[in-house]
Design a protein around this motif. Structure first.
Motif, mmCIF file in Angstrom:
data_model
loop_
_atom_site.group_PDB
_atom_site.id
_atom_site.type_symbol
_atom_site.label_atom_id
_atom_site.label_comp_id
_atom_site.label_asym_id
_atom_site.label_seq_id
_atom_site.Cartn_x
_atom_site.Cartn_y
_atom_site.Cartn_z
ATOM 1 N N LEU A 153 0.977 -1.124 0.071
ATOM 2 C CA LEU A 153 0.054 -0.094 -0.098
ATOM 3 C C LEU A 153 0.972 1.406 -0.091
ATOM 4 C CD1 LEU A 153 -2.443 -1.302 2.645
ATOM 5 C CD2 LEU A 153 -3.007 -1.123 0.118
ATOM 6 N N LYS A 154 0.230 2.449 -0.733
ATOM 7 C CA LYS A 154 1.114 3.513 -0.581
ATOM 8 C C LYS A 154 0.037 4.339 0.348
ATOM 9 C CE LYS A 154 2.808 7.375 -2.931
ATOM 10 N NZ LYS A 154 3.892 7.889 -4.156
ATOM 11 N N VAL A 155 0.480 5.350 1.470
ATOM 12 C CA VAL A 155 -0.393 5.995 2.055
ATOM 13 C C VAL A 155 0.222 7.420 1.918
ATOM 14 C CG1 VAL A 155 -1.430 6.667 4.302
ATOM 15 C CG2 VAL A 155 -0.922 4.196 3.649
ATOM 16 N N VAL A 181 4.829 11.591 2.261
ATOM 17 C CA VAL A 181 4.525 12.675 3.191
ATOM 18 C C VAL A 181 4.272 13.914 2.513
ATOM 19 C CG1 VAL A 181 5.115 13.965 5.389
ATOM 20 C CG2 VAL A 181 5.977 11.568 4.858
ATOM 21 N N ASN A 182 4.742 13.938 1.096
ATOM 22 C CA ASN A 182 4.391 15.179 0.240
ATOM 23 C C ASN A 182 4.946 16.295 0.795
ATOM 24 O OD1 ASN A 182 3.361 14.142 -2.378
ATOM 25 N ND2 ASN A 182 1.455 13.551 -1.351
ATOM 26 N N GLN A 183 6.172 16.300 1.434
ATOM 27 C CA GLN A 183 6.709 17.567 2.035
ATOM 28 C C GLN A 183 5.923 18.085 3.472
ATOM 29 O OE1 GLN A 183 7.892 20.819 -0.981
ATOM 30 N NE2 GLN A 183 6.518 19.775 -2.159
ATOM 31 N N VAL A 206 9.809 6.167 3.122
ATOM 32 C CA VAL A 206 9.290 7.371 3.524
ATOM 33 C C VAL A 206 9.708 8.307 2.375
ATOM 34 C CG1 VAL A 206 8.937 9.268 4.833
ATOM 35 C CG2 VAL A 206 8.998 7.176 6.119
ATOM 36 N N GLU A 207 8.519 8.663 1.669
ATOM 37 C CA GLU A 207 8.794 9.724 0.456
ATOM 38 C C GLU A 207 8.644 11.297 0.769
ATOM 39 O OE1 GLU A 207 6.746 8.006 -2.767
ATOM 40 O OE2 GLU A 207 6.834 9.918 -3.861
ATOM 41 N N GLN A 208 9.533 11.949 0.370
ATOM 42 C CA GLN A 208 9.743 13.409 0.412
ATOM 43 C C GLN A 208 9.134 13.862 1.975
ATOM 44 O OE1 GLN A 208 10.954 15.086 -2.159
ATOM 45 N NE2 GLN A 208 11.033 16.592 -0.678
ATOM 46 N N ALA A 231 13.197 10.613 -2.241
ATOM 47 C CA ALA A 231 13.140 12.014 -2.731
ATOM 48 C C ALA A 231 12.377 11.889 -4.006
ATOM 49 C CB ALA A 231 14.380 12.817 -3.321
ATOM 50 N N ASP A 232 11.076 12.876 -4.061
ATOM 51 C CA ASP A 232 10.266 12.919 -4.984
ATOM 52 C C ASP A 232 10.285 14.187 -5.626
ATOM 53 O OD1 ASP A 232 8.335 12.870 -6.818
ATOM 54 O OD2 ASP A 232 6.463 12.217 -5.712
ATOM 55 N N GLU A 233 9.542 15.253 -4.818
ATOM 56 C CA GLU A 233 9.602 16.758 -5.265
ATOM 57 C C GLU A 233 11.127 17.419 -5.319
ATOM 58 O OE1 GLU A 233 7.326 15.525 -3.464
ATOM 59 O OE2 GLU A 233 5.283 16.019 -4.057
ATOM 60 N N SER A 234 12.041 16.768 -4.367
ATOM 61 C CA SER A 234 13.458 17.247 -4.370
ATOM 62 C C SER A 234 14.229 16.971 -5.572
ATOM 63 C CB SER A 234 14.156 16.637 -3.318
ATOM 64 O OG SER A 234 13.695 17.251 -2.071
ATOM 65 N N ILE A 251 15.448 7.638 -5.059
ATOM 66 C CA ILE A 251 14.761 8.672 -5.821
ATOM 67 C C ILE A 251 13.666 8.221 -6.509
ATOM 68 C CG2 ILE A 251 16.789 10.099 -6.162
ATOM 69 C CD1 ILE A 251 17.047 8.754 -9.026
ATOM 70 N N ASN A 252 12.476 8.890 -6.521
ATOM 71 C CA ASN A 252 11.349 8.742 -7.291
ATOM 72 C C ASN A 252 11.413 9.114 -8.736
ATOM 73 O OD1 ASN A 252 8.683 8.247 -8.341
ATOM 74 N ND2 ASN A 252 7.583 8.859 -6.244
ATOM 75 N N ILE A 253 11.535 8.331 -9.783
ATOM 76 C CA ILE A 253 11.705 8.953 -11.193
ATOM 77 C C ILE A 253 10.185 8.903 -11.752
ATOM 78 C CG2 ILE A 253 12.703 8.682 -13.516
ATOM 79 C CD1 ILE A 253 15.168 7.226 -11.848
ATOM 80 N N LYS A 254 9.931 10.019 -12.195
ATOM 81 C CA LYS A 254 8.546 9.934 -13.102
ATOM 82 C C LYS A 254 8.725 10.734 -14.335
ATOM 83 C CE LYS A 254 5.777 10.830 -8.956
ATOM 84 N NZ LYS A 254 5.090 11.950 -7.932
ATOM 85 N N LEU A 255 8.294 9.939 -15.524
ATOM 86 C CA LEU A 255 8.277 10.590 -17.039
ATOM 87 C C LEU A 255 7.911 12.118 -16.979
ATOM 88 C CD1 LEU A 255 7.085 7.289 -18.947
ATOM 89 C CD2 LEU A 255 9.529 8.154 -17.984
#
Ligand code: MG
Length: 342
Positions: A153-155, A181-183, A206-208, A231-234, A251-255
């Motif tokens: 799951l992703k929360v 956590v989206n910052q 734990v992301e961002q 890191a996502d937004e970072s 790192i979270n890589i998004k196209l």
């Protein structure tokens, strides 16, 4: 090559509750790139924080249309995509739509799937996470039931009701959870306290955790956190890897952030050199952009590619899941089929 594109709106099955209200839909632009009677599909999807919308994407596509239509040879993606990238700053989603369509097109012209052309082993795909937002306990329970086949799951936390949200989920399931956590955590002390609280609750990473530009506090937390930090937004593009390499574990890589598959692949290679873990993520996208991202997942540690499951009007058929594990097809290109008339 011939370029065409059409703006569309995707509608969420469950509205997303975010800091400034509730989102019920998201804009996308579907791109078609044609050569020798073969069509490659691409998609731009524009979450508000990237600063793109229908208008900016269409403006960018109109700008690069004469260049693309002058190209007689689609098999030089480095040259084509570097020229597209240099056409204007930012516009990463618009650039990604061209990148995806070009990969789909050349894969189809070679009659081979992109994952194969990249040298990937399609059996090595990870399990995707399945997203839960902050909601009433009954809605969370219902979403957990809907996502029963998924193993992880992703929360999405908001920095305020985090403990209650995790406790609610833990009343219903003990599946592993990736926390985003989206910052949302405002200080490094709060972030450390929360990662310590989350450790031992079967949390994968734990992301961002904190504000995207706060690399000093990210490093402080990195030196102390009992859980892996992503890191996502970072991190948006290839060159940003240098910013995060010693303050995150992955790192979270998004196209849509990095302009597409070509740059995403280079980011994976660089991340590996630096011992960074790799998560392949998505925005709220159709199966077009998500199937493109999925081609890269055999090289990744984790995937967060449930975007198409969260929307009511998916415009494409693409990757599927087997108990949550990504299934790559043997179809050429990115392996998608358009299932709507515009
Ligand atoms: Mg995220």
């Amino acid at each position: 090559m011939k370029l065409s594109f059409v703006p569309q709106t995707l509608y969420f099955k469950h509205p997303f509750k975010i800091a400034h209200g509730t989102r019920t839909s998201t804009p996308v632009v579907i791109v078609q790139l044609e050569h020798d009677g073969v069509t490659g599909y691409g998609e731009a999807c524009m979450p508000p924080y990237l600063g793109e919308d229908h208008e900016t994407v269409m403006t960018f596509l109109k700008k690069v249309q004469p260049f693309l239509e002058a190209q007689k040879d689609p098999f030089d993606p480095e040259y084509i995509l570097q020229t597209i990238d240099a056409a204007a700053p930012n516009n990463t989603a618009a650039k990604a739509s061209i990148d995806i369509a070009l990969h789909d097109l050349t894969g189809k012209l070679k009659n081979r799937p992109c994952w194969q052309l990249l040298g990937a082993d399609k059996n090595k795909t990870p399990y995707t996470t399945y997203t839960l937002g902050m909601d009433e306990p009954e809605v969370i329970r219902q979403k957990i039931v809907e996502g029963n086949e998924f193993k992880i799951l992703k929360v999405k936390l908001n920095g305020v009701d985090d403990r209650a949200a995790i406790n609610t989920i833990r009343n219903f399931t003990d599946k592993p959870i990736a926390v985003d956590v989206n910052q949302g955590w405002k200080t490094k002390e709060q972030a450390l306290e929360m990662t310590e609280w989350l450790a031992g609750k079967n949390i994968l990473f734990v992301e961002q955790a904190m504000a995207k530009n706060n690399y000093d506090d990210a490093r402080w937390l990195f030196e102390r956190s009992p859980l892996p930090l992503y890191a996502d937004e970072s991190i948006q593009r290839y060159t940003d890897i240098e910013l995060v390499k010693d303050c995150f574990h992955g790192i979270n890589i998004k196209l849509m952030k990095c302009t597409g598959m070509l740059e995403a692949y280079k980011m994976i290679v660089r991340a590996r050199e630096l011992n960074l873990k790799v998560l392949i993520g998505c925005m709220s996208e159709t199966s077009c952009a998500v199937s493109a991202a999925a081609q890269l997942t055999p090289f990744a540690d984790h995937a967060d590619l449930d975007g198409p499951l969260l929307i009511k009007n998916n415009l494409f058929e693409g990757i599927t899941f087997n108990d949550g594990k990504i299934v790559l097809k043997d179809l050429p290109g990115i392996g998608v089929k358009l299932i709507t008339d515009f």
